[in-house]
Scaffold this motif. Structure first.
Motif, PDB file in Angstrom:
ATOM      1  N   THR A 156      42.665  68.160  43.823  1.00 51.70           N
ATOM      2  CA  THR A 156      43.877  67.709  43.137  1.00 51.70           C
ATOM      3  C   THR A 156      43.519  66.850  41.941  1.00 51.70           C
ATOM      4  OG1 THR A 156      45.131  67.760  45.208  1.00 51.70           O
ATOM      5  CG2 THR A 156      46.049  66.457  43.404  1.00 51.70           C
ATOM      6  N   LEU A 157      42.538  65.956  42.112  1.00 48.93           N
ATOM      7  CA  LEU A 157      42.080  65.122  40.999  1.00 48.93           C
ATOM      8  C   LEU A 157      41.469  65.997  39.910  1.00 48.93           C
ATOM      9  CD1 LEU A 157      41.571  62.399  39.687  1.00 48.93           C
ATOM     10  CD2 LEU A 157      39.500  62.171  41.086  1.00 48.93           C
ATOM     11  N   ALA A 158      40.690  66.999  40.303  1.00 46.60           N
ATOM     12  CA  ALA A 158      40.074  67.900  39.325  1.00 46.60           C
ATOM     13  C   ALA A 158      41.142  68.650  38.532  1.00 46.60           C
ATOM     14  CB  ALA A 158      39.147  68.882  40.030  1.00 46.60           C
ATOM     15  N   GLN A 159      42.192  69.100  39.212  1.00 42.92           N
ATOM     16  CA  GLN A 159      43.258  69.831  38.526  1.00 42.92           C
ATOM     17  C   GLN A 159      44.068  68.919  37.612  1.00 42.92           C
ATOM     18  OE1 GLN A 159      45.531  72.079  41.371  1.00 42.92           O
ATOM     19  NE2 GLN A 159      43.750  73.250  42.059  1.00 42.92           N
ATOM     20  N   LEU A 160      44.207  67.662  37.997  1.00 38.92           N
ATOM     21  CA  LEU A 160      44.866  66.688  37.127  1.00 38.92           C
ATOM     22  C   LEU A 160      44.060  66.504  35.846  1.00 38.92           C
ATOM     23  CD1 LEU A 160      46.987  64.393  36.605  1.00 38.92           C
ATOM     24  CD2 LEU A 160      45.367  62.855  37.739  1.00 38.92           C
ATOM     25  N   LEU A 161      42.745  66.319  35.997  1.00 38.35           N
ATOM     26  CA  LEU A 161      41.866  66.129  34.830  1.00 38.35           C
ATOM     27  C   LEU A 161      41.850  67.360  33.935  1.00 38.35           C
ATOM     28  CD1 LEU A 161      38.849  64.364  36.591  1.00 38.35           C
ATOM     29  CD2 LEU A 161      40.436  63.313  34.953  1.00 38.35           C
ATOM     30  N   SER A 162      42.102  68.528  34.530  1.00 40.72           N
ATOM     31  CA  SER A 162      42.022  69.779  33.772  1.00 40.72           C
ATOM     32  C   SER A 162      43.352  70.187  33.147  1.00 40.72           C
ATOM     33  CB  SER A 162      41.527  70.908  34.689  1.00 40.72           C
ATOM     34  OG  SER A 162      40.274  70.568  35.254  1.00 40.72           O
ATOM     35  N   GLY A 163      44.418  69.433  33.413  1.00 38.17           N
ATOM     36  CA  GLY A 163      45.709  69.718  32.795  1.00 38.17           C
ATOM     37  C   GLY A 163      46.601  70.624  33.603  1.00 38.17           C
ATOM     38  N   PHE A 164      46.227  70.913  34.857  1.00 38.97           N
ATOM     39  CA  PHE A 164      47.003  71.837  35.679  1.00 38.97           C
ATOM     40  C   PHE A 164      48.154  71.159  36.412  1.00 38.97           C
ATOM     41  CE2 PHE A 164      42.855  74.400  36.160  1.00 38.97           C
ATOM     42  CZ  PHE A 164      43.068  74.983  34.921  1.00 38.97           C
ATOM     43  N   ILE A 165      48.051  69.881  36.639  1.00 35.81           N
ATOM     44  CA  ILE A 165      49.100  69.136  37.340  1.00 35.81           C
ATOM     45  C   ILE A 165      49.781  68.205  36.346  1.00 35.81           C
ATOM     46  CG2 ILE A 165      49.571  67.399  39.107  1.00 35.81           C
ATOM     47  CD1 ILE A 165      47.439  68.644  40.811  1.00 35.81           C
ATOM     48  N   THR A 166      51.085  68.338  36.248  1.00 34.64           N
ATOM     49  CA  THR A 166      51.834  67.567  35.257  1.00 34.64           C
ATOM     50  C   THR A 166      52.791  66.562  35.886  1.00 34.64           C
ATOM     51  OG1 THR A 166      53.514  69.296  35.189  1.00 34.64           O
ATOM     52  CG2 THR A 166      51.725  69.465  33.603  1.00 34.64           C
ATOM     53  N   ASP A 167      53.066  66.753  37.163  1.00 35.98           N
ATOM     54  CA  ASP A 167      54.042  65.895  37.839  1.00 35.98           C
ATOM     55  C   ASP A 167      53.296  64.778  38.575  1.00 35.98           C
ATOM     56  OD1 ASP A 167      56.305  64.837  38.928  1.00 35.98           O
ATOM     57  OD2 ASP A 167      56.657  66.456  40.365  1.00 35.98           O
ATOM     58  N   TYR A 168      53.200  63.638  37.958  1.00 35.66           N
ATOM     59  CA  TYR A 168      52.480  62.504  38.562  1.00 35.66           C
ATOM     60  C   TYR A 168      53.083  61.192  38.078  1.00 35.66           C
ATOM     61  CZ  TYR A 168      50.121  62.508  33.997  1.00 35.66           C
ATOM     62  OH  TYR A 168      49.851  62.491  32.646  1.00 35.66           O
ATOM     63  N   GLU A 169      52.806  60.156  38.835  1.00 39.57           N
ATOM     64  CA  GLU A 169      53.191  58.800  38.438  1.00 39.57           C
ATOM     65  C   GLU A 169      51.944  58.094  37.905  1.00 39.57           C
ATOM     66  OE1 GLU A 169      55.038  56.733  41.677  1.00 39.57           O
ATOM     67  OE2 GLU A 169      56.027  58.562  42.402  1.00 39.57           O
ATOM     68  N   GLY A 170      52.129  57.233  36.927  1.00 41.06           N
ATOM     69  CA  GLY A 170      51.004  56.501  36.369  1.00 41.06           C
ATOM     70  C   GLY A 170      50.752  56.904  34.929  1.00 41.06           C
ATOM     71  N   ARG A 171      49.618  56.449  34.403  1.00 40.23           N
ATOM     72  CA  ARG A 171      49.287  56.684  32.997  1.00 40.23           C
ATOM     73  C   ARG A 171      47.972  57.442  32.877  1.00 40.23           C
ATOM     74  NH1 ARG A 171      49.092  51.553  29.588  1.00 40.23           N
ATOM     75  NH2 ARG A 171      49.413  53.069  27.910  1.00 40.23           N
ATOM     76  N   PHE A 172      47.953  58.356  31.911  1.00 42.81           N
ATOM     77  CA  PHE A 172      46.762  59.160  31.612  1.00 42.81           C
ATOM     78  C   PHE A 172      46.427  58.893  30.146  1.00 42.81           C
ATOM     79  CE2 PHE A 172      44.564  63.221  33.064  1.00 42.81           C
ATOM     80  CZ  PHE A 172      43.620  63.206  32.042  1.00 42.81           C
TER      81      PHE A 172
END
Length: 548
Positions: free
Chosen positions: A357-373
């Motif tokens: 999940t973290l890898a997919q977040l870093l890769s732009g696959f997950i867009t629905d999250y709380e917090g700052r990138f």
């Protein structure tokens, strides 16, 4: 414009048909004339009229076919463009087989039940209008009879349209289920065979196929009932008009020649009316499918904001208090992490801990999250921008039905030297015998190569993109220890590329070459330390022993 052109060609056909009907009446009126010259002129004129009627009808049909083909082409293009503009996370909310069915089955239904019938409807309506004026000119009372009859019988097909809509909607859904069932069997053919599950899957397919066939038959019955009913109603209108014409002859109000002209003109009027009775419910029945396609074809494209365009990964990526919830379950909780450019990170954790999940977040696959990138201290507003910065290689990569070279280069500019370099770094060069093999077509998902070879091709593809960050999600798991060691060491030696390597197979001879080990446990970062420090941690040592 398309409707106007179809209307024009239909008008020419209608005028030619009326001219033909008038000519028939003229022939009958002059049948007792023994002038041979006039007879020969009648032959020439008749052939000429028939030819132009055929020509205008042919032009109308050819133009219609061209318009329909172009519209269907545009619909499919727009649908696929809209689908590919979706975020990866949103795309995965539906099965690929559903999208396939939408693109193929549903578009075919719209072609058959909406686009073609629409242009046919326009043609028939124009013919009806022009023919109505002709009948009105010859005998207004007959026209009134036709008009009254038409209004009366028009209501019956309209009552059928609602039922047709329901049947077509069910048929569309069953088409999607059939596509899904067939895709499962064919895509998982090896597994189906090796687990001796052929009969189980065939039974499942049989059930789905029965439901599909039942929906198709049910829909077809209503379509045929609509056709037959429309034809019967049209013939009733024509029968009433002919009886009215006969009454006028009996009362000496029109001649037999005029009656023949009117009957022929009524054919030009009534048969298009029959088509209109049939087409209206058919077009209306396609509305649920049209709405479904319209929803897919009108996904708002995601555009990078001005602030996103200025972003780059030259210094660091920062995650601040990131929480990700999927299906009402927290996968990552309050994650804060900093990744520096060119540094190498080993991401480890138990199965289900949140690594992928973290890898997919870093890769732009997950867009629905709380917090700052943050990228280089600037807020990321659109996760798709990360595709400019990140190469992602999954454990089960997809290879396209193209050549090995095309699968590696993708949309990048081709460079012989760059290709040669990544082939060596990924060890693809170990099984490529010559340059000609790079031009070999792959079977579906590269089935003519082993799993390890497919993974190496995917790694070569990721390296060829030359992005500032490469994310490997268990991408070396299919390689033997010697190959995995070689590829991992090559990746660790890349000077200007940050690396996040997710694995549960640890090469202890390379572990100290990582700048940091990120240890995730239960969706939280347990530790983020240099290898030499974390390896001395008793709890982490226990984790390594469990993994080994």
């Amino acid at each position: 414009m398309q409707t106007l052109i179809i209307s024009l060609t239909a008008s020419l056909y209608a005028l030619a048909s009326i001219a033909s009907a008038t000519y028939y009446g003229y022939i009958v009126e002059h049948a007792d004339n023994k002038n041979q010259t006039l007879f020969l002129m009648m032959i020439v004129m008749g052939i000429t009229i028939v030819f132009f009627r055929w020509l205008f009808d042919l032009i109308n049909q050819l133009i219609m076919v061209r318009f329909v083909g172009n519209i269907i082409y545009t619909i499919r293009q727009k649908m696929l463009q809209s689908l590919t503009s979706k975020q990866v996370f949103d795309f995965k909310k539906k099965k690929v087989s559903t999208y396939t069915s939408n693109l193929l089955n549903d578009v075919e239904l719209v072609d058959r039940d909406a686009i073609e019938p629409y242009f046919d409807f326009v043609s028939q309506l124009v013919i009806v209008v022009i023919s109505s004026f002709a009948v009105l000119y010859y005998q207004p009372i007959v026209f009134v009879v036709i008009l009254i009859g038409t209004i009366g019988v028009f209501l019956i097909p309209m009552m059928m349209s609602q039922k047709l809509q329901q049947k077509q909607s069910v048929f569309s859904d069953e088409s999607a289920h059939l596509t899904e069932s067939a895709s499962d069997i064919l895509n998982g053919f090896e597994t189906v065979k090796s687990t001796q599950s052929v009969n189980k899957f065939l039974i499942g397919f049989d059930q789905v196929n029965k439901q599909y066939t039942k929906a198709k038959i049910s829909s077809g019955k209503w379509i045929m009932a609509n056709h037959v009913t429309s034809g019967m109603l049209g013939m009733l209108v024509q029968y009433a008009a002919v009886l009215a014409s006969i009454w006028f002859i009996m009362n000496g109000m029109i001649t037999v020649g005029i009656m023949l002209t009117m009957v022929q003109t009524m054919n030009t009027l009534v048969f298009p009316l029959i088509d209109i009775f049939r087409l209206i419910p058919q077009i209306k029945s396609s509305k649920p499918i049209m709405d479904k396609i319209d929803a897919l074809a009108n996904v708002t494209a995601l555009n990078l904001t001005t602030s996103d365009e200025s972003l780059d990964f030259t210094k660091q990526i920062q995650l601040k208090n990131i929480t990700i919830t999927l299906d009402n379950q927290k996968i990552l909780t309050d994650i804060s992490l900093k990744l520096e450019h060119s540094k190498k990170y080993l991401l480890v954790g138990d199965s289900g801990s949140g690594k992928s999940t973290l890898a997919q977040l870093l890769s732009g696959f997950i867009t629905d999250y709380e917090g700052r990138f943050l990228l280089d201290d600037q807020q990321l507003n659109n996760s798709e921008y990360l595709f400019n910065c990140v190469s992602y290689v999954s454990q089960t990569p997809y290879l396209f039905n193209q050549t090995i070279k095309q699968n590696i280069v993708m949309s990048q500019l081709f460079s012989e030297s760059k290709l040669t370099k990544v082939l060596k770094q990924s060890s693809v060069s170990d099984f490529i015998q010559n340059d000609q093999q790079l031009d070999d077509e792959l079977l579906q998902n590269g089935q003519n190569y082993s799993g390890g070879q497919r993974q190496r091709i995917a790694i070569a593809r990721g390296l060829y993109q030359q992005k500032p960050l490469t994310v490997l999600d268990e991408s070396l798991s299919g390689l033997n220890s010697k190959l995995a060691h070689h590829v991992e060491s090559q990746l660790l030696s890349l000077p200007n590329t940050a690396l996040v390597h997710i694995t549960h197979h640890f090469d202890m001879s390379l572990i100290n070459q990582y700048d940091s080990i990120i240890w995730i446990k239960n969706g939280q970062i347990k530790a983020n330390q240099k290898p030499e420090k974390l390896l001395s941690n008793a709890e982490f040592q226990s984790f390594l022993k469990v993994k080994s």
